[in-house]
Design a protein around this motif. Structure first.
Motif, PDB file in Angstrom:
ATOM      1  N   ARG A 215       0.082   7.820   0.450  1.00 48.37           N
ATOM      2  CA  ARG A 215      -1.068   7.685  -0.448  1.00 48.37           C
ATOM      3  C   ARG A 215      -1.438   6.222  -0.670  1.00 48.37           C
ATOM      4  NH1 ARG A 215      -0.902   7.616  -6.478  1.00 48.37           N
ATOM      5  NH2 ARG A 215      -3.030   7.876  -7.243  1.00 48.37           N
ATOM      6  N   VAL A 216      -0.430   5.378  -0.840  1.00 44.15           N
ATOM      7  CA  VAL A 216      -0.699   3.957  -1.098  1.00 44.15           C
ATOM      8  C   VAL A 216      -0.879   3.185   0.204  1.00 44.15           C
ATOM      9  CG1 VAL A 216       0.157   1.835  -2.153  1.00 44.15           C
ATOM     10  CG2 VAL A 216       0.569   4.041  -3.278  1.00 44.15           C
ATOM     11  N   ASN A 217       0.129   3.205   1.058  1.00 45.44           N
ATOM     12  CA  ASN A 217       0.150   2.325   2.227  1.00 45.44           C
ATOM     13  C   ASN A 217      -0.926   2.652   3.249  1.00 45.44           C
ATOM     14  OD1 ASN A 217       2.387   1.209   0.988  1.00 45.44           O
ATOM     15  ND2 ASN A 217       3.869   2.207   2.331  1.00 45.44           N
ATOM     16  N   TYR A 218      -1.229   3.944   3.395  1.00 39.95           N
ATOM     17  CA  TYR A 218      -2.256   4.320   4.365  1.00 39.95           C
ATOM     18  C   TYR A 218      -3.597   4.602   3.689  1.00 39.95           C
ATOM     19  CZ  TYR A 218      -5.046   6.765   7.790  1.00 39.95           C
ATOM     20  OH  TYR A 218      -6.089   7.136   8.601  1.00 39.95           O
ATOM     21  N   PHE A 219      -3.646   5.647   2.850  1.00 39.91           N
ATOM     22  CA  PHE A 219      -4.937   6.052   2.297  1.00 39.91           C
ATOM     23  C   PHE A 219      -5.505   5.024   1.323  1.00 39.91           C
ATOM     24  CE2 PHE A 219      -3.535  10.283   3.750  1.00 39.91           C
ATOM     25  CZ  PHE A 219      -4.670  10.648   4.462  1.00 39.91           C
ATOM     26  N   GLY A 220      -4.661   4.361   0.535  1.00 42.05           N
ATOM     27  CA  GLY A 220      -5.156   3.341  -0.373  1.00 42.05           C
ATOM     28  C   GLY A 220      -5.808   2.201   0.378  1.00 42.05           C
TER      29      GLY A 220
ATOM     30  N   ASN B  65      -5.037  -7.058   3.082  1.00 40.73           N
ATOM     31  CA  ASN B  65      -4.561  -5.820   2.472  1.00 40.73           C
ATOM     32  C   ASN B  65      -3.040  -5.857   2.377  1.00 40.73           C
ATOM     33  OD1 ASN B  65      -7.034  -4.243   2.065  1.00 40.73           O
ATOM     34  ND2 ASN B  65      -7.213  -4.363   4.299  1.00 40.73           N
ATOM     35  N   ASN B  66      -2.574  -6.403   1.263  1.00 38.29           N
ATOM     36  CA  ASN B  66      -1.139  -6.573   1.048  1.00 38.29           C
ATOM     37  C   ASN B  66      -0.544  -5.463   0.179  1.00 38.29           C
ATOM     38  OD1 ASN B  66       1.475  -8.234   0.693  1.00 38.29           O
ATOM     39  ND2 ASN B  66       0.735  -7.968  -1.406  1.00 38.29           N
ATOM     40  N   ALA B  67      -1.329  -4.870  -0.696  1.00 38.54           N
ATOM     41  CA  ALA B  67      -0.799  -3.878  -1.635  1.00 38.54           C
ATOM     42  C   ALA B  67      -0.081  -2.762  -0.884  1.00 38.54           C
ATOM     43  CB  ALA B  67      -1.927  -3.304  -2.484  1.00 38.54           C
ATOM     44  N   GLY B  68       1.141  -2.483  -1.293  1.00 35.30           N
ATOM     45  CA  GLY B  68       1.918  -1.436  -0.639  1.00 35.30           C
ATOM     46  C   GLY B  68       3.153  -1.103  -1.443  1.00 35.30           C
TER      47      GLY B  68
ATOM     48  N   ASN C 104      -6.170  -7.582  12.174  1.00 39.12           N
ATOM     49  CA  ASN C 104      -4.808  -7.594  12.705  1.00 39.12           C
ATOM     50  C   ASN C 104      -3.848  -6.989  11.692  1.00 39.12           C
ATOM     51  OD1 ASN C 104      -4.674  -8.905  15.379  1.00 39.12           O
ATOM     52  ND2 ASN C 104      -5.591 -10.638  14.304  1.00 39.12           N
ATOM     53  N   SER C 105      -2.790  -6.367  12.185  1.00 38.95           N
ATOM     54  CA  SER C 105      -1.670  -5.973  11.330  1.00 38.95           C
ATOM     55  C   SER C 105      -0.526  -6.932  11.602  1.00 38.95           C
ATOM     56  CB  SER C 105      -1.241  -4.531  11.601  1.00 38.95           C
ATOM     57  OG  SER C 105      -0.920  -4.341  12.967  1.00 38.95           O
ATOM     58  N   VAL C 106       0.202  -7.293  10.570  1.00 41.02           N
ATOM     59  CA  VAL C 106       1.268  -8.280  10.727  1.00 41.02           C
ATOM     60  C   VAL C 106       2.560  -7.799  10.083  1.00 41.02           C
ATOM     61  CG1 VAL C 106      -0.352 -10.218  10.779  1.00 41.02           C
ATOM     62  CG2 VAL C 106       0.667  -9.538   8.611  1.00 41.02           C
ATOM     63  N   HIS C 107       3.642  -8.336  10.602  1.00 41.38           N
ATOM     64  CA  HIS C 107       4.982  -8.117  10.045  1.00 41.38           C
ATOM     65  C   HIS C 107       5.403  -9.419   9.370  1.00 41.38           C
ATOM     66  CE1 HIS C 107       9.216  -7.496   9.603  1.00 41.38           C
ATOM     67  NE2 HIS C 107       9.544  -8.275  10.620  1.00 41.38           N
ATOM     68  N   PRO C 108       5.630  -9.423   8.078  1.00 44.45           N
ATOM     69  CA  PRO C 108       5.897 -10.691   7.381  1.00 44.45           C
ATOM     70  C   PRO C 108       7.299 -11.235   7.545  1.00 44.45           C
ATOM     71  CG  PRO C 108       5.935  -8.881   5.832  1.00 44.45           C
ATOM     72  CD  PRO C 108       5.502  -8.295   7.144  1.00 44.45           C
ATOM     73  N   GLY C 109       8.148 -10.548   8.276  1.00 45.14           N
ATOM     74  CA  GLY C 109       9.492 -11.065   8.467  1.00 45.14           C
ATOM     75  C   GLY C 109      10.409 -10.724   7.298  1.00 45.14           C
ATOM     76  N   SER C 110      11.561 -11.310   7.310  1.00 43.79           N
ATOM     77  CA  SER C 110      12.553 -11.065   6.265  1.00 43.79           C
ATOM     78  C   SER C 110      12.189 -11.856   5.021  1.00 43.79           C
ATOM     79  CB  SER C 110      13.936 -11.475   6.765  1.00 43.79           C
ATOM     80  OG  SER C 110      14.911 -11.237   5.787  1.00 43.79           O
ATOM     81  N   VAL C 111      11.858 -11.150   3.960  1.00 43.87           N
ATOM     82  CA  VAL C 111      11.307 -11.784   2.763  1.00 43.87           C
ATOM     83  C   VAL C 111      12.058 -11.312   1.518  1.00 43.87           C
ATOM     84  CG1 VAL C 111       9.235 -12.123   1.375  1.00 43.87           C
ATOM     85  CG2 VAL C 111       9.039 -11.895   3.851  1.00 43.87           C
TER      86      VAL C 111
ATOM     87  N   ILE D  41      -1.137  -5.975   5.993  1.00 40.03           N
ATOM     88  CA  ILE D  41       0.295  -6.281   5.972  1.00 40.03           C
ATOM     89  C   ILE D  41       1.066  -5.004   6.302  1.00 40.03           C
ATOM     90  CG2 ILE D  41       2.232  -7.200   4.673  1.00 40.03           C
ATOM     91  CD1 ILE D  41       0.044  -9.255   5.166  1.00 40.03           C
ATOM     92  N   SER D  42       1.508  -4.922   7.533  1.00 39.76           N
ATOM     93  CA  SER D  42       2.288  -3.774   7.984  1.00 39.76           C
ATOM     94  C   SER D  42       3.768  -4.149   7.944  1.00 39.76           C
ATOM     95  CB  SER D  42       1.843  -3.342   9.380  1.00 39.76           C
ATOM     96  OG  SER D  42       2.489  -2.145   9.770  1.00 39.76           O
TER      97      SER D  42
END
Length: 258
Positions: free
Chosen positions: A109-114, A88-91, A220-227, A135-136
């Protein structure tokens, strides 16, 4: 019906999602779905990857549109019968130029409910031993919420997804009434939406741990780092060959880094 393993990445026509699809195409022994809200952009991304020698499939998916979610769910169910990886990457990160009420509504609406709606539709299709990654962000750590009282509500051992959703709705209401700071939410709608997503991840894993028959599913929720992406105005530098390897599990309730 196909017995191939299936991987799905939401919001993957660019940025982190695109890189994850690319990494999966290299290493995953199955079918990889690149999905996007905009079909033209999604197909263009697929064509770009095909020019690099990869072969992802495309399906339209707007995580804020119930009809779009159901159409995708029906496609996966009818064509394959299930799936094995859901990322779940969309955000979004709503512009700070918007009124703060609109920022709150859009981010949550997007990051949580979507994401929640996609999960509720696709979780019944997850096969044994499936993996889910939300993807958090480092913004999704509990201590980003200033109020200790609110922190306790998020980590209450009796918290349910239904009550978590009510808590997220309360944040939107408090922001509309210009009470978000007084109620202890802080000033960042993005932070609240990602804290909600990380909390959701924990609750989802608890439910999978308890379900019968047990499917051995991990979330799992992950932090993708500096991108370097459009979302952060391309101010950061891309680190690592593929973003997939730069992701780290979000530290939910530890001390804030110095």
């Amino acid at each position: 019906m196909s017995l191939n393993q299936i991987a799905v990445v939401t919001g993957s026509n660019k940025g982190i999602g695109y890189a994850i699809v690319k990494g999966l195409c290299e290493k995953f022994k199955g079918i990889v779905y690149l999905t996007a809200r905009d079909s033209a952009k999604g197909l263009a991304a697929v064509n770009s990857l095909k020019q690099l020698g990869f072969n992802p499939l495309f399906h339209q998916l707007d995580i804020t549109d119930e009809n779009s979610i159901n159409a995708f769910k029906d496609h996966i169910k009818t064509t394959y019968g299930g799936l094995d990886i859901l990322i779940n990457n969309a955000g979004v990160a709503a512009s700070h130029d918007l009124p703060k009420e609109e920022q709150a509504k859009y981010n949550v609406r997007v990051n949580y409910f979507g994401t929640l709606n996609v999960c509720e539709a696709l979780f019944p299709l997850l096969r044994n031993n499936a993996k889910v990654i939300n993807i958090s962000s480092s913004a999704g750590r509990l201590q980003r919420i200033p109020s200790t009282q609110l922190q306790n509500k998020f980590k209450d051992k009796n918290l349910t997804i239904s009550n978590l959703s009510k808590l997220m709705e309360k944040y939107i209401k408090d922001t509309k009434e210009d009470r978000n700071e007084a109620e202890g939410w802080g000033t960042s709608a993005y932070v609240v939406s990602k804290v909600g997503l990380t909390a959701l991840t924990n609750l989802q894993q608890n439910l999978f741990n308890e379900e019968k028959p047990y499917r051995n599913i991990y979330v799992n929720s992950v932090h993708p780092g500096s991108v370097k992406t459009d979302m952060n105005k391309k101010e950061s530098e891309l680190k690592g060959k593929y973003l997939w390897f730069d992701c780290r599990i979000v530290d939910w309730d530890g001390p804030m880094p110095q």
